[in-house]
Design a protein around this motif. Structure first.
Motif, short mmCIF file in Angstrom:
data_model
loop_
_atom_site.label_atom_id
_atom_site.label_comp_id
_atom_site.label_asym_id
_atom_site.label_seq_id
_atom_site.Cartn_x
_atom_site.Cartn_y
_atom_site.Cartn_z
N ALA A 68 -2.11 -6.98 -1.83
CA ALA A 68 -0.85 -6.44 -2.33
C ALA A 68 -0.55 -6.99 -3.73
N SER A 69 -0.87 -8.26 -3.94
CA SER A 69 -0.66 -8.85 -5.26
C SER A 69 -1.57 -8.21 -6.32
N LEU A 70 -2.82 -7.92 -5.95
CA LEU A 70 -3.73 -7.26 -6.88
C LEU A 70 -3.27 -5.84 -7.19
N LEU A 71 -2.69 -5.17 -6.20
CA LEU A 71 -2.12 -3.85 -6.46
C LEU A 71 -1.00 -3.96 -7.49
N GLY A 72 -0.18 -5.00 -7.37
CA GLY A 72 0.86 -5.23 -8.36
C GLY A 72 0.27 -5.49 -9.73
N LEU A 262 4.18 -11.25 -7.54
CA LEU A 262 4.75 -12.09 -6.48
C LEU A 262 5.62 -11.26 -5.54
N GLY A 263 6.44 -10.35 -6.10
CA GLY A 263 7.23 -9.47 -5.26
C GLY A 263 6.36 -8.59 -4.38
N GLY A 264 5.24 -8.12 -4.93
CA GLY A 264 4.32 -7.32 -4.13
C GLY A 264 3.66 -8.13 -3.03
#
Length: 372
Positions: A68-72, A262-264
């Protein structure tokens, strides 16, 4: 009733965790994200698919958070240098793209049939009496920690109000602080008592509730330390006017990207709990409505205020529960009509709130551009 309150506790904590990630992106940094559910989708499917492949659940969750962080990172790197509306458009598109991929790539996600029978935390765990006491002890520690932090925050608010306003610090404002503190204490007490009963009469959802509370408390106080650090103050400065921190030599793009990632990551963690709560995931489980529910929670509780996000989630799920009881007890309204009525009432409440208190229940009007 105990098990229903356990369900409400998990749901409230899940949406609070999900909304905390969005609050970091928008409430503190000013990044408009209308596709926050995309991060939840990555977290949920990554955790489930890896655990089905034999990867231990803990490592599957870590990979989901990193994914999810990499998607962000990918979304932010391509849009954060552009105008804010580009980010909003891209996030909506990515969220819908991921949902369609999950719906059509049946070889991986089983499409509309959904993924079932995947490993769950505490799925086959049956604690003995000592194990139950240990879990109750952990819950007790969490409750004491939250109450201790609540007491410290009340002291800070009272001291800060007196220092700023001096002798003009009104009794009514001190009263408001005490009322909010008492309501929070009452919610913690109810959750604790119900949690003790649920853990003593252990079920899978009871264990998941404890795990959810541990994650929520950890993320909440971790974010609390971050947003009150120099890093968090730079995020607030970017939200208000990014030209000022840029003039001071701050790398605005890098700070935005960090907040977005971080939010992701937090939303990815929420996705894992989302999959564990419902024990089956479908592509239709990740529609855009979940993102806009998070927006409702933040607007009601107060943007840029993590405690407000928790309160907004409590209010949201209290409202959901009360309106469900209407359909169960009365015959004058159908399920479809009730669903439409819920949306109408939420819209009306938001309109009134934005006009009368745009900063939300716990937000600070002076910190927001919309309050100037």
């Amino acid at each position: 009733m105990v098990q229903y309150l356990v369900f409400l506790t998990i749901s409230t904590g899940l949406y609070a965790l999900f909304a905390l990630g969005l609050n970091l992106q928008w409430g503190f940094t000013g990044l408009i994200n209308f596709g926050h559910v995309a991060f939840m989708t990555i977290g949920a499917y990554t955790t489930v698919l890896l655990s089905l492949g034999g990867v231990p659940i803990f490592f599957a969750v870590i990979v989901g958070i990193v994914g999810a962080s990499l998607l962000g990172l990918l979304m932010g790197a391509s849009t954060l240098r552009l105008r804010e509306d580009y980010l909003a458009i891209v996030t909506i598109g990515v969220a819908e793209f991921l949902r369609l991929v999950a719906q059509n790539e049946e070889w991986l996600t089983k499409g509309n049939f959904g993924i079932q029978s995947y490993p769950l935390p505490f799925g086959s765990f049956q604690p003995n009496f000592a194990g139950k006491l240990m879990m109750i002890f952990i819950l007790t520690f969490l409750a004491i920690f939250v109450i201790w932090r609540l007491f410290i925050n009340i002291k800070k608010q009272l001291k800060g109000g007196k220092e700023i306003q001096g002798k003009s610090f009104q009794f009514s404002k001190a009263r408001d602080v005490y009322i909010k503190g008492f309501i929070t204490f009452l919610l913690v007490l109810i959750t604790y008592i119900n949690g003790v009963i649920a853990l003593y009469n252990y079920t899978y959802k009871s264990g998941l509730m404890l795990l959810m509370l541990i994650a929520l408390v950890g993320v909440y106080y971790g974010l609390d330390l971050l947003v009150h650090s120099p890093w968090g103050r730079v995020l607030k400065a970017i939200r208000e006017d990014e030209e000022i921190p840029r003039a001071l030599g701050k790398n605005i793009f890098w700070y935005k990207l960090q907040a977005f990632m971080l939010g992701g990551a937090i939303a990815g963690l929420a996705g894992s709990f989302y999959a564990w709560q419902f024990t089956t995931i479908y592509p239709s489980s990740f529609e855009s409505l979940i993102t806009f529910n998070a927006w409702i929670i933040i607007v009601v509780g107060g943007a840029g205020n993590n405690a407000g996000t928790i309160l907004g989630s409590v209010i949201f799920w209290a409202y959901e529960s009360l309106t469900r009881f209407i359909s169960d007890n009365y015959d004058f309204i159908t399920t479809a009509q009730l669903s439409s009525l819920r949306m109408m009432i939420i819209g009306l409440v938001l309109m009134v709130l934005i006009v009368s208190r745009p900063q939300g229940i716990l937000g600070k009007k002076g910190e927001l551009s919309l309050g100037k």
